[in-house]
Design a protein around this motif. Structure first.
Motif, PDB file in Angstrom:
ATOM      1  N   ASN A 158      -5.121  24.014   0.211  1.00 24.67           N
ATOM      2  CA  ASN A 158      -4.740  22.933  -0.698  1.00 24.67           C
ATOM      3  C   ASN A 158      -5.631  21.712  -0.478  1.00 24.67           C
ATOM      4  O   ASN A 158      -5.993  21.396   0.660  1.00 24.67           O
ATOM      5  CB  ASN A 158      -3.279  22.531  -0.478  1.00 24.67           C
ATOM      6  CG  ASN A 158      -2.311  23.599  -0.947  1.00 24.67           C
ATOM      7  OD1 ASN A 158      -2.047  23.748  -2.131  1.00 24.67           O
ATOM      8  ND2 ASN A 158      -1.771  24.355   0.008  1.00 24.67           N
ATOM      9  N   SER A 159      -5.958  21.027  -1.559  1.00 24.74           N
ATOM     10  CA  SER A 159      -6.756  19.804  -1.466  1.00 24.74           C
ATOM     11  C   SER A 159      -5.842  18.601  -1.282  1.00 24.74           C
ATOM     12  O   SER A 159      -4.742  18.554  -1.836  1.00 24.74           O
ATOM     13  CB  SER A 159      -7.582  19.608  -2.739  1.00 24.74           C
ATOM     14  OG  SER A 159      -8.522  20.645  -2.904  1.00 24.74           O
ATOM     15  N   PRO A 160      -6.302  17.609  -0.501  1.00 22.41           N
ATOM     16  CA  PRO A 160      -5.517  16.373  -0.417  1.00 22.41           C
ATOM     17  C   PRO A 160      -5.499  15.672  -1.768  1.00 22.41           C
ATOM     18  O   PRO A 160      -6.432  15.834  -2.576  1.00 22.41           O
ATOM     19  CB  PRO A 160      -6.276  15.548   0.631  1.00 22.41           C
ATOM     20  CG  PRO A 160      -7.653  16.122   0.648  1.00 22.41           C
ATOM     21  CD  PRO A 160      -7.534  17.568   0.289  1.00 22.41           C
ATOM     22  N   VAL A 161      -4.440  14.922  -2.028  1.00 19.16           N
ATOM     23  CA  VAL A 161      -4.299  14.185  -3.288  1.00 19.16           C
ATOM     24  C   VAL A 161      -4.213  12.698  -2.961  1.00 19.16           C
ATOM     25  O   VAL A 161      -3.293  12.258  -2.269  1.00 19.16           O
ATOM     26  CB  VAL A 161      -3.053  14.635  -4.067  1.00 19.16           C
ATOM     27  CG1 VAL A 161      -2.908  13.835  -5.352  1.00 19.16           C
ATOM     28  CG2 VAL A 161      -3.139  16.129  -4.373  1.00 19.16           C
ATOM     29  N   LEU A 162      -5.195  11.943  -3.462  1.00 19.48           N
ATOM     30  CA  LEU A 162      -5.273  10.517  -3.173  1.00 19.48           C
ATOM     31  C   LEU A 162      -4.312   9.704  -4.023  1.00 19.48           C
ATOM     32  O   LEU A 162      -4.015  10.064  -5.169  1.00 19.48           O
ATOM     33  CB  LEU A 162      -6.686  10.007  -3.422  1.00 19.48           C
ATOM     34  CG  LEU A 162      -7.686  10.120  -2.275  1.00 19.48           C
ATOM     35  CD1 LEU A 162      -9.112   9.954  -2.778  1.00 19.48           C
ATOM     36  CD2 LEU A 162      -7.385   9.084  -1.197  1.00 19.48           C
ATOM     37  N   SER A 163      -3.849   8.601  -3.449  1.00 25.80           N
ATOM     38  CA  SER A 163      -3.052   7.627  -4.184  1.00 25.80           C
ATOM     39  C   SER A 163      -3.709   6.262  -3.989  1.00 25.80           C
ATOM     40  O   SER A 163      -3.784   5.757  -2.859  1.00 25.80           O
ATOM     41  CB  SER A 163      -1.615   7.602  -3.661  1.00 25.80           C
ATOM     42  OG  SER A 163      -0.860   6.614  -4.319  1.00 25.80           O
ATOM     43  N   VAL A 164      -4.239   5.696  -5.077  1.00 27.07           N
ATOM     44  CA  VAL A 164      -4.916   4.392  -5.017  1.00 27.07           C
ATOM     45  C   VAL A 164      -4.314   3.466  -6.058  1.00 27.07           C
ATOM     46  O   VAL A 164      -3.812   3.910  -7.091  1.00 27.07           O
ATOM     47  CB  VAL A 164      -6.435   4.533  -5.237  1.00 27.07           C
ATOM     48  CG1 VAL A 164      -7.057   5.419  -4.177  1.00 27.07           C
ATOM     49  CG2 VAL A 164      -6.735   5.091  -6.617  1.00 27.07           C
ATOM     50  N   ASN A 165      -4.370   2.158  -5.773  1.00 23.19           N
ATOM     51  CA  ASN A 165      -3.815   1.158  -6.690  1.00 23.19           C
ATOM     52  C   ASN A 165      -4.946   0.338  -7.320  1.00 23.19           C
ATOM     53  O   ASN A 165      -4.953  -0.892  -7.270  1.00 23.19           O
ATOM     54  CB  ASN A 165      -2.843   0.234  -5.948  1.00 23.19           C
ATOM     55  CG  ASN A 165      -1.606   0.959  -5.493  1.00 23.19           C
ATOM     56  OD1 ASN A 165      -1.047   1.770  -6.225  1.00 23.19           O
ATOM     57  ND2 ASN A 165      -1.172   0.692  -4.264  1.00 23.19           N
ATOM     58  N   THR A 166      -5.915   1.025  -7.867  1.00 21.73           N
ATOM     59  CA  THR A 166      -7.046   0.351  -8.473  1.00 21.73           C
ATOM     60  C   THR A 166      -6.664  -0.235  -9.837  1.00 21.73           C
ATOM     61  O   THR A 166      -5.814   0.342 -10.530  1.00 21.73           O
ATOM     62  CB  THR A 166      -8.239   1.331  -8.610  1.00 21.73           C
ATOM     63  OG1 THR A 166      -9.395   0.625  -9.029  1.00 21.73           O
ATOM     64  CG2 THR A 166      -7.924   2.463  -9.574  1.00 21.73           C
ATOM     65  N   PRO A 167      -7.207  -1.376 -10.269  1.00 20.15           N
ATOM     66  CA  PRO A 167      -8.178  -2.190  -9.524  1.00 20.15           C
ATOM     67  C   PRO A 167      -7.496  -3.084  -8.497  1.00 20.15           C
ATOM     68  O   PRO A 167      -6.358  -3.493  -8.674  1.00 20.15           O
ATOM     69  CB  PRO A 167      -8.835  -3.014 -10.625  1.00 20.15           C
ATOM     70  CG  PRO A 167      -7.750  -3.196 -11.640  1.00 20.15           C
ATOM     71  CD  PRO A 167      -6.975  -1.903 -11.637  1.00 20.15           C
ATOM     72  N   TYR A 168      -8.249  -3.388  -7.435  1.00 21.39           N
ATOM     73  CA  TYR A 168      -7.766  -4.319  -6.426  1.00 21.39           C
ATOM     74  C   TYR A 168      -8.339  -5.701  -6.728  1.00 21.39           C
ATOM     75  O   TYR A 168      -9.481  -5.829  -7.185  1.00 21.39           O
ATOM     76  CB  TYR A 168      -8.211  -3.872  -5.031  1.00 21.39           C
ATOM     77  CG  TYR A 168      -7.596  -2.565  -4.596  1.00 21.39           C
ATOM     78  CD1 TYR A 168      -6.416  -2.537  -3.880  1.00 21.39           C
ATOM     79  CD2 TYR A 168      -8.218  -1.347  -4.888  1.00 21.39           C
ATOM     80  CE1 TYR A 168      -5.840  -1.335  -3.466  1.00 21.39           C
ATOM     81  CE2 TYR A 168      -7.652  -0.140  -4.482  1.00 21.39           C
ATOM     82  CZ  TYR A 168      -6.467  -0.148  -3.776  1.00 21.39           C
ATOM     83  OH  TYR A 168      -5.913   1.050  -3.384  1.00 21.39           O
ATOM     84  N   SER A 169      -7.560  -6.728  -6.461  1.00 26.05           N
ATOM     85  CA  SER A 169      -7.997  -8.102  -6.668  1.00 26.05           C
ATOM     86  C   SER A 169      -8.009  -8.813  -5.332  1.00 26.05           C
ATOM     87  O   SER A 169      -6.983  -8.859  -4.631  1.00 26.05           O
ATOM     88  CB  SER A 169      -7.070  -8.816  -7.646  1.00 26.05           C
ATOM     89  OG  SER A 169      -7.521 -10.130  -7.896  1.00 26.05           O
ATOM     90  N   VAL A 170      -9.177  -9.354  -4.964  1.00 27.62           N
ATOM     91  CA  VAL A 170      -9.345  -9.981  -3.659  1.00 27.62           C
ATOM     92  C   VAL A 170      -9.902 -11.388  -3.857  1.00 27.62           C
ATOM     93  O   VAL A 170     -10.928 -11.571  -4.521  1.00 27.62           O
ATOM     94  CB  VAL A 170     -10.294  -9.158  -2.766  1.00 27.62           C
ATOM     95  CG1 VAL A 170     -10.512  -9.849  -1.423  1.00 27.62           C
ATOM     96  CG2 VAL A 170      -9.751  -7.748  -2.563  1.00 27.62           C
ATOM     97  N   ALA A 171      -9.230 -12.373  -3.299  1.00 31.45           N
ATOM     98  CA  ALA A 171      -9.725 -13.746  -3.368  1.00 31.45           C
ATOM     99  C   ALA A 171     -10.943 -13.889  -2.469  1.00 31.45           C
ATOM    100  O   ALA A 171     -10.973 -13.366  -1.347  1.00 31.45           O
ATOM    101  CB  ALA A 171      -8.634 -14.719  -2.947  1.00 31.45           C
ATOM    102  N   GLU A 172     -11.969 -14.577  -2.979  1.00 25.74           N
ATOM    103  CA  GLU A 172     -13.152 -14.785  -2.145  1.00 25.74           C
ATOM    104  C   GLU A 172     -12.754 -15.448  -0.827  1.00 25.74           C
ATOM    105  O   GLU A 172     -11.732 -16.137  -0.733  1.00 25.74           O
ATOM    106  CB  GLU A 172     -14.174 -15.651  -2.876  1.00 25.74           C
ATOM    107  CG  GLU A 172     -13.704 -17.072  -3.141  1.00 25.74           C
ATOM    108  CD  GLU A 172     -14.825 -17.963  -3.694  1.00 25.74           C
ATOM    109  OE1 GLU A 172     -15.964 -17.805  -3.233  1.00 25.74           O
ATOM    110  OE2 GLU A 172     -14.535 -18.796  -4.570  1.00 25.74           O
ATOM    111  N   GLY A 173     -13.548 -15.163   0.205  1.00 27.01           N
ATOM    112  CA  GLY A 173     -13.262 -15.735   1.505  1.00 27.01           C
ATOM    113  C   GLY A 173     -12.334 -14.894   2.357  1.00 27.01           C
ATOM    114  O   GLY A 173     -12.065 -15.242   3.505  1.00 27.01           O
ATOM    115  N   THR A 174     -11.815 -13.780   1.794  1.00 28.98           N
ATOM    116  CA  THR A 174     -10.975 -12.867   2.561  1.00 28.98           C
ATOM    117  C   THR A 174     -11.602 -11.473   2.523  1.00 28.98           C
ATOM    118  O   THR A 174     -12.356 -11.147   1.599  1.00 28.98           O
ATOM    119  CB  THR A 174      -9.549 -12.798   2.005  1.00 28.98           C
ATOM    120  OG1 THR A 174      -9.591 -12.339   0.647  1.00 28.98           O
ATOM    121  CG2 THR A 174      -8.885 -14.173   2.035  1.00 28.98           C
ATOM    122  N   THR A 175     -11.288 -10.657   3.520  1.00 27.26           N
ATOM    123  CA  THR A 175     -11.926  -9.336   3.609  1.00 27.26           C
ATOM    124  C   THR A 175     -10.987  -8.178   3.307  1.00 27.26           C
ATOM    125  O   THR A 175     -11.435  -7.090   2.946  1.00 27.26           O
ATOM    126  CB  THR A 175     -12.528  -9.118   5.014  1.00 27.26           C
ATOM    127  OG1 THR A 175     -11.496  -9.258   5.987  1.00 27.26           O
ATOM    128  CG2 THR A 175     -13.633 -10.130   5.288  1.00 27.26           C
TER     129      THR A 175
END
Length: 335
Positions: A158-175
């Motif tokens: 069986n293949s793994p199944v990804l769960s992503v919450n795209t798009p991500y929003s990131v404020a500049e100055g944070t990583t």
């Protein structure tokens, strides 16, 4: 090997067994000589007794009674048996036991699952991937049975199944970006996360936890993505070592008010006496967007001699050259 009465009754000394001949040639042909007498005269007769085979033995299964098979197939094994009578036994196609319905058996002993096995969805009665059946072997007259256990083992199918919450929003100055997760139906799989794609080099991902971060702190005013539009494009790959799943991810960097306005107007003005207007104050701000800048007098020896209205610096009252020729005021610009 024989006994003979005076009345002529000839018998074997013990029951004969075709499969274990006791004659000298071990070929089931016994040779003896008997003597007859009238009390005075005698004569002899050579006699040969041949023992013939009878179906008096029960066949037995000689193949293993336990099997281990990887999921994803139907073949189990070819069962074998023997019969001391020398016949070739066959198997009954009727299987018994707890999990009999999950199998098929030919007369030649070919044992198979009725349907393709799946470790993640066991069909056995105990749902533990251990199947129990009983098979019957026969020589046409005699029968015997054998209990058999078949264990289905796991494979990485069986293949793994990804769960992503795209798009991500990131404020500049944070990583910190976010965490991706993956599920794998295989019981013993270990999932590893990696990144690919146009802007993958701008990010790091924890290979075990799926935590995504910027490799360096993003700056909205100085975007590092390939097309410098603050929209970073990458792919997340989840792999179990054999199979993988890939999902596209978008990370948008948003602007924050992290830059101070910088004066672009002059730091000194010349004003004729009796005139209150000094000049217009101007600034620039690296932050994208419309930031409203306000000006206030905040210091200097002559702070109280000035006012600021909007962006216009002026004397509070008309200056007199004969009284004072030079003034110092500190103006602060704030966004």
């Amino acid at each position: 090997d024989f006994a003979l009465t005076t009345t002529g009754i000839l018998t074997f000394a013990s029951a004969s067994d075709f499969e274990a001949p006791a004659d000298a040639g071990t070929d089931n042909v016994y040779n003896i000589t008997v003597t007859i007498t009238d009390g005075t005269n005698t004569s002899t007769q050579a006699i040969a007794i041949t023992v013939t085979n009878e179906n008096d033995n029960t066949p037995t299964v000689t193949s293993a009674n336990t099997f281990s098979k990887a999921e994803g197939g139907t073949a189990v094994a070819t069962l074998t048996g023997t019969d001391a009578d020398g016949t070739t036994p066959t198997f009954s196609t009727t299987i018994t036991g707890t999990d009999a319905a999950d199998f098929a058996l030919t007369e030649a002993g070919v044992l198979t699952f009725a349907a393709t096995t799946d470790f993640e969805a066991p069909a056995d009665n105990g749902t533990d991937n251990v199947y129990n059946i009983t098979v019957t072997i026969t020589d046409g007259t005699n029968t015997s049975t054998q209990a058999i256990t078949i264990t289905v083992t796991d494979t990485n199918d069986n293949s793994p199944v990804l769960s992503v919450n795209t798009p991500y929003s990131v404020a500049e100055g944070t990583t910190a970006v976010g965490t991706v997760t993956a599920a794998d139906a295989d019981a013993n799989s270990t999932i590893t996360y990696t990144l690919t794609g146009t802007d993958a080099a701008d990010f790091d991902i924890n290979s075990a936890s799926g935590v995504i971060t910027f490799a360096t702190t993003p700056d909205f005013e100085d975007p590092a993505d390939a097309d410098t539009d603050n929209e970073y494009l990458l792919n997340v790959v989840a792999s179990d070592g054999t199979n993988s799943d890939t999902e596209a991810v978008v990370v948008n960097v948003t602007a924050v008010n992290d830059n101070s306005p910088v004066f672009t107007s002059a730091s000194s003005f010349t004003v004729a006496e009796e005139q209150t207007a000094v000049g217009s104050l101007t600034t620039t701000d690296a932050d994208t967007g419309t930031n409203t800048v306000t000006f206030t007098t905040t210091g200097g020896a002559d702070k109280d001699a000035f006012t600021v209205t909007g962006s216009t610096l002026a004397f509070a009252s008309a200056p007199d050259f004969e009284t004072q020729q030079s003034y110092v005021v500190v103006v602060t610009a704030s966004d």
